[in-house]
Design a protein around this motif. Sequence first.
Motif, PDB file in Angstrom:
ATOM      1  N   ARG A 150      46.891  78.144  16.946  1.00 43.00           N
ATOM      2  CA  ARG A 150      47.026  79.245  15.977  1.00 43.00           C
ATOM      3  C   ARG A 150      48.346  80.020  16.075  1.00 43.00           C
ATOM      4  NH1 ARG A 150      42.789  81.344  12.858  1.00 43.00           N
ATOM      5  NH2 ARG A 150      40.827  80.291  13.219  1.00 43.00           N
ATOM      6  N   LEU A 156      51.252  73.807  14.408  1.00 46.56           N
ATOM      7  CA  LEU A 156      50.379  73.865  13.233  1.00 46.56           C
ATOM      8  C   LEU A 156      50.917  72.976  12.117  1.00 46.56           C
ATOM      9  CD1 LEU A 156      49.447  77.658  13.053  1.00 46.56           C
ATOM     10  CD2 LEU A 156      47.921  75.749  13.598  1.00 46.56           C
ATOM     11  N   ALA A 199      48.913  69.863  10.638  1.00 45.16           N
ATOM     12  CA  ALA A 199      48.601  69.931   9.205  1.00 45.16           C
ATOM     13  C   ALA A 199      49.146  68.717   8.465  1.00 45.16           C
ATOM     14  CB  ALA A 199      49.167  71.223   8.615  1.00 45.16           C
ATOM     15  N   CYS A 217      45.971  71.733   3.792  1.00 48.59           N
ATOM     16  CA  CYS A 217      46.812  71.238   4.886  1.00 48.59           C
ATOM     17  C   CYS A 217      48.279  71.189   4.458  1.00 48.59           C
ATOM     18  CB  CYS A 217      46.345  69.858   5.340  1.00 48.59           C
ATOM     19  SG  CYS A 217      44.768  69.887   6.227  1.00 48.59           S
ATOM     20  N   LEU A 253      49.614  74.669   4.617  1.00 45.35           N
ATOM     21  CA  LEU A 253      49.863  75.055   6.003  1.00 45.35           C
ATOM     22  C   LEU A 253      51.124  74.385   6.522  1.00 45.35           C
ATOM     23  CD1 LEU A 253      49.078  76.535   8.592  1.00 45.35           C
ATOM     24  CD2 LEU A 253      47.570  74.611   9.143  1.00 45.35           C
ATOM     25  N   GLU A 308      54.079  76.197   4.801  1.00 43.62           N
ATOM     26  CA  GLU A 308      54.219  77.600   5.178  1.00 43.62           C
ATOM     27  C   GLU A 308      54.432  77.800   6.674  1.00 43.62           C
ATOM     28  OE1 GLU A 308      51.305  80.186   3.376  1.00 43.62           O
ATOM     29  OE2 GLU A 308      51.457  79.121   1.467  1.00 43.62           O
ATOM     30  N   SER A 309      54.233  76.762   7.468  1.00 50.15           N
ATOM     31  CA  SER A 309      54.435  76.897   8.916  1.00 50.15           C
ATOM     32  C   SER A 309      55.901  77.165   9.241  1.00 50.15           C
ATOM     33  CB  SER A 309      53.940  75.656   9.660  1.00 50.15           C
ATOM     34  OG  SER A 309      54.732  74.529   9.341  1.00 50.15           O
ATOM     35  N   LEU A 364      49.502  82.249   8.632  1.00 47.76           N
ATOM     36  CA  LEU A 364      49.014  80.930   9.011  1.00 47.76           C
ATOM     37  C   LEU A 364      47.569  80.970   9.485  1.00 47.76           C
ATOM     38  CD1 LEU A 364      52.166  79.539  10.837  1.00 47.76           C
ATOM     39  CD2 LEU A 364      51.547  79.371   8.416  1.00 47.76           C
ATOM     40  N   LEU A 423      45.238  80.556   6.654  1.00 52.86           N
ATOM     41  CA  LEU A 423      45.195  79.168   6.179  1.00 52.86           C
ATOM     42  C   LEU A 423      44.373  78.284   7.120  1.00 52.86           C
ATOM     43  CD1 LEU A 423      48.748  78.423   4.755  1.00 52.86           C
ATOM     44  CD2 LEU A 423      46.565  78.083   3.604  1.00 52.86           C
ATOM     45  N   VAL A 424      44.519  78.506   8.414  1.00 52.94           N
ATOM     46  CA  VAL A 424      43.703  77.751   9.378  1.00 52.94           C
ATOM     47  C   VAL A 424      42.228  78.039   9.118  1.00 52.94           C
ATOM     48  CG1 VAL A 424      43.097  77.491  11.819  1.00 52.94           C
ATOM     49  CG2 VAL A 424      45.510  77.571  11.136  1.00 52.94           C
TER      50      VAL A 424
END
Length: 114
Positions: free
Chosen positions: A44, A50, A54, A73, A76, A79-80, A87, A90-91
């Motif tokens: 996380r 991530l 993803a 996914c 994520l 956007e990571s 984030l 999203l997770v």
Amino acid sequence: MVDVHLDPDVLSGLQEVMEGEYPKLLETFLDDSQKRIEALRTARDDAKALGKIAHSFKGSSGNLGAVRLAQLCERLELESGEPTANLEALVDQIDHEFAVVKPLYESERQRFQV
């Protein structure tokens, strides 16, 4: 974002190609996905990790017709790399979506087990 959880055409195509191995494919996807969900929870606070998780989860989800899961996914993954992205939310969405599709795949697997 689409509200389609599973693409029946993808599942039908996989069933046709995989024949007797189709239930095993679904089982493998479920097991692998559970591990990826756990990895996302563990990572996380690591945006780079991530993004990598993803990316691979997006591919397997898309290949097995989990449309919305693949889209989440992808978000994520993209956007990571953004420092201001939420984030964790999203997770949570990915976790929730997997909870929605998991019983659908389990039901699908049951239909084809001998």
